[in-house]
Design a protein around this motif. Structure first.
Motif, PDB file in Angstrom:
ATOM      1  N   VAL A 125       0.963  -1.173   0.171  1.00 39.06           N
ATOM      2  CA  VAL A 125      -0.130   0.159  -0.019  1.00 39.06           C
ATOM      3  C   VAL A 125       1.059   1.322   0.019  1.00 39.06           C
ATOM      4  N   ARG A 126       0.577   2.152  -0.767  1.00 38.72           N
ATOM      5  CA  ARG A 126       1.305   3.462  -0.954  1.00 38.72           C
ATOM      6  C   ARG A 126       0.532   4.545  -1.144  1.00 38.72           C
ATOM      7  N   ALA A 127       1.100   5.869  -0.241  1.00 37.41           N
ATOM      8  CA  ALA A 127       0.308   6.898  -0.358  1.00 37.41           C
ATOM      9  C   ALA A 127       1.213   8.100  -0.709  1.00 37.41           C
ATOM     10  N   ASP A 128       0.890   8.976  -1.556  1.00 31.40           N
ATOM     11  CA  ASP A 128       1.723   9.877  -2.294  1.00 31.40           C
ATOM     12  C   ASP A 128       1.257  11.370  -1.949  1.00 31.40           C
ATOM     13  N   LEU A 129       1.840  12.359  -1.418  1.00 27.35           N
ATOM     14  CA  LEU A 129       1.361  13.539  -1.277  1.00 27.35           C
ATOM     15  C   LEU A 129       2.367  14.503  -1.720  1.00 27.35           C
ATOM     16  N   PHE A 130       1.841  15.360  -2.936  1.00 25.59           N
ATOM     17  CA  PHE A 130       2.735  16.121  -3.719  1.00 25.59           C
ATOM     18  C   PHE A 130       2.431  17.548  -3.073  1.00 25.59           C
ATOM     19  N   GLN A 131       3.561  18.267  -3.258  1.00 22.12           N
ATOM     20  CA  GLN A 131       3.628  19.528  -2.934  1.00 22.12           C
ATOM     21  C   GLN A 131       4.203  20.530  -3.798  1.00 22.12           C
ATOM     22  N   GLY A 132       3.709  21.561  -4.123  1.00 20.35           N
ATOM     23  CA  GLY A 132       4.335  22.485  -5.292  1.00 20.35           C
ATOM     24  C   GLY A 132       4.941  21.458  -6.578  1.00 20.35           C
ATOM     25  N   VAL A 133       5.988  22.141  -6.920  1.00 16.61           N
ATOM     26  CA  VAL A 133       6.683  21.730  -8.249  1.00 16.61           C
ATOM     27  C   VAL A 133       7.424  20.431  -8.034  1.00 16.61           C
ATOM     28  N   SER A 134       8.204  20.413  -6.939  1.00 14.19           N
ATOM     29  CA  SER A 134       8.967  19.501  -6.842  1.00 14.19           C
ATOM     30  C   SER A 134       9.056  18.429  -5.363  1.00 14.19           C
ATOM     31  N   GLY A 135       8.149  18.837  -4.631  1.00 20.66           N
ATOM     32  CA  GLY A 135       7.886  17.948  -3.163  1.00 20.66           C
ATOM     33  C   GLY A 135       6.820  17.054  -3.460  1.00 20.66           C
ATOM     34  N   GLN A 136       7.370  15.832  -2.642  1.00 21.75           N
ATOM     35  CA  GLN A 136       6.592  14.597  -2.481  1.00 21.75           C
ATOM     36  C   GLN A 136       7.033  14.011  -1.210  1.00 21.75           C
ATOM     37  N   ILE A 137       6.038  13.418  -0.600  1.00 19.35           N
ATOM     38  CA  ILE A 137       6.246  12.668   0.513  1.00 19.35           C
ATOM     39  C   ILE A 137       5.384  11.042   0.109  1.00 19.35           C
ATOM     40  N   THR A 138       6.300  10.259   0.478  1.00 16.10           N
ATOM     41  CA  THR A 138       5.320   8.754  -0.077  1.00 16.10           C
ATOM     42  C   THR A 138       5.463   7.819   1.333  1.00 16.10           C
ATOM     43  N   ALA A 139       4.547   7.482   1.657  1.00 18.42           N
ATOM     44  CA  ALA A 139       4.344   6.331   2.664  1.00 18.42           C
ATOM     45  C   ALA A 139       4.058   5.081   2.290  1.00 18.42           C
ATOM     46  N   LEU A 140       4.836   4.054   2.483  1.00 19.61           N
ATOM     47  CA  LEU A 140       4.732   2.638   1.828  1.00 19.61           C
ATOM     48  C   LEU A 140       4.703   1.749   3.022  1.00 19.61           C
ATOM     49  N   ALA A 141       3.682   0.610   2.875  1.00 16.24           N
ATOM     50  CA  ALA A 141       3.567  -0.768   3.604  1.00 16.24           C
ATOM     51  C   ALA A 141       3.678  -1.649   2.829  1.00 16.24           C
ATOM     52  N   ALA A 142       4.518  -2.672   3.002  1.00 10.85           N
ATOM     53  CA  ALA A 142       4.897  -3.857   1.881  1.00 10.85           C
ATOM     54  C   ALA A 142       5.029  -4.981   2.551  1.00 10.85           C
ATOM     55  N   TYR A 143       4.166  -6.219   2.060  1.00  3.09           N
ATOM     56  CA  TYR A 143       4.343  -7.501   2.888  1.00  3.09           C
ATOM     57  C   TYR A 143       5.748  -8.252   2.103  1.00  3.09           C
ATOM     58  N   LEU A 144       6.564  -8.609   2.878  1.00  4.15           N
ATOM     59  CA  LEU A 144       7.864  -9.228   2.522  1.00  4.15           C
ATOM     60  C   LEU A 144       7.874 -10.641   3.345  1.00  4.15           C
ATOM     61  N   GLY A 145       6.739 -11.483   3.238  1.00  3.00           N
ATOM     62  CA  GLY A 145       6.870 -12.497   3.920  1.00  3.00           C
ATOM     63  C   GLY A 145       5.911 -12.980   4.986  1.00  3.00           C
ATOM     64  N   ASP A 146       5.625 -12.122   5.739  1.00  7.47           N
ATOM     65  CA  ASP A 146       4.689 -12.189   6.828  1.00  7.47           C
ATOM     66  C   ASP A 146       4.049 -10.830   7.219  1.00  7.47           C
ATOM     67  N   TRP A 147       2.931 -10.761   7.786  1.00  4.55           N
ATOM     68  CA  TRP A 147       2.403  -9.457   8.309  1.00  4.55           C
ATOM     69  C   TRP A 147       2.869  -8.815   9.617  1.00  4.55           C
ATOM     70  N   SER A 148       4.086  -9.757  10.278  1.00  5.66           N
ATOM     71  CA  SER A 148       4.747  -9.245  11.286  1.00  5.66           C
ATOM     72  C   SER A 148       5.628  -8.253  11.067  1.00  5.66           C
ATOM     73  N   LEU A 149       5.974  -7.267  11.937  1.00  6.88           N
ATOM     74  CA  LEU A 149       6.973  -6.269  11.817  1.00  6.88           C
ATOM     75  C   LEU A 149       8.190  -6.718  11.357  1.00  6.88           C
ATOM     76  N   GLU A 150       8.602  -8.001  11.660  1.00  9.95           N
ATOM     77  CA  GLU A 150       9.981  -8.469  11.391  1.00  9.95           C
ATOM     78  C   GLU A 150      10.061  -8.741   9.931  1.00  9.95           C
ATOM     79  N   GLU A 151       8.727  -8.980   9.260  1.00 14.22           N
ATOM     80  CA  GLU A 151       8.670  -9.275   7.848  1.00 14.22           C
ATOM     81  C   GLU A 151       8.019  -8.405   6.598  1.00 14.22           C
ATOM     82  N   MET A 152       8.007  -7.116   7.205  1.00 10.79           N
ATOM     83  CA  MET A 152       7.344  -6.067   6.334  1.00 10.79           C
ATOM     84  C   MET A 152       8.498  -5.189   6.150  1.00 10.79           C
ATOM     85  N   ALA A 153       7.883  -4.129   5.161  1.00 12.40           N
ATOM     86  CA  ALA A 153       8.588  -2.890   4.884  1.00 12.40           C
ATOM     87  C   ALA A 153       7.756  -1.851   5.225  1.00 12.40           C
ATOM     88  N   LEU A 154       8.026  -0.961   6.227  1.00 10.89           N
ATOM     89  CA  LEU A 154       7.294   0.205   6.531  1.00 10.89           C
ATOM     90  C   LEU A 154       8.176   1.461   6.016  1.00 10.89           C
TER      91      LEU A 154
END
Length: 170
Positions: free
Chosen positions: A13-42
């Motif tokens: 799951v990814r959320a992008d927030l754009f600000q002005g011409v070049s500003g961007q903030i991206t938040a990402l949560a990805a499954y890497l093998g399990d839904w535990s914190l040790e097997e995810m990307a945040l």
């Protein structure tokens, strides 16, 4: 942004927030093998520019380890200077990877990059590379080089607007 295309093995799951011409903030949560914190990307990533400077920064948790990084690029016309710094903080011993480089642009259609890359987790003796290749970090794509220090020169020339020729020496 919700991506509805089918990609086997990619659950994120990814959320992008754009600000002005070049500003961007991206938040990402990805499954890497399990839904535990040790097997995810945040990951939280931000980028923007000010005058001739471009800045990026990120922080996250990958496989339960804290990863922090930053990038900077300065455009000085025919020259561009850039650097990246990334530190991984596992339970046992943290390590860093860094890159510094210069981009020369002798013409609109010609680019030459010169880079120096250091990864402190790498091996200085090539006979130890096999152990690096069999490590879990290498197997999951977190590392793709086995050595400690690399230098590179890469060039690209635009032959036509649709055709470029490039090469590199590492």
């Amino acid at each position: 942004a919700l991506d509805t295309s089918y990609k086997p093995g990619v659950d994120a799951v990814r959320a992008d927030l754009f600000q002005g011409v070049s500003g961007q903030i991206t938040a990402l949560a990805a499954y890497l093998g399990d839904w535990s914190l040790e097997e995810m990307a945040l990951v939280l990533h931000g980028k923007g520019s000010m005058s001739d400077w471009e800045f990026e920064g990120f922080g996250g948790s990958l496989y339960g380890e804290i990863v922090l990084g930053t990038s900077v690029f300065y455009n000085a016309g025919a020259l561009g200077y850039y650097a990246d710094l990334n530190v991984t903080i596992p339970d046992d011993d943290s390590f860093l990877r860094t890159l510094v480089g210069v981009q020369l642009k002798p013409s609109e259609s010609t680019h030459l990059n010169i880079e120096l890359y250091l990864q402190l987790l790498g091996e200085s003796d090539p006979s130890d590379y096999l152990a690096q290749y069999s490590s879990p970090r290498f197997g999951r794509g977190e590392l793709w080089l086995a050595g400690l220090l690399y230098g590179a020169v890469a060039g690209q020339v635009e032959l036509t607007p649709l055709l470029s020729l490039g090469g590199a020496v590492i």
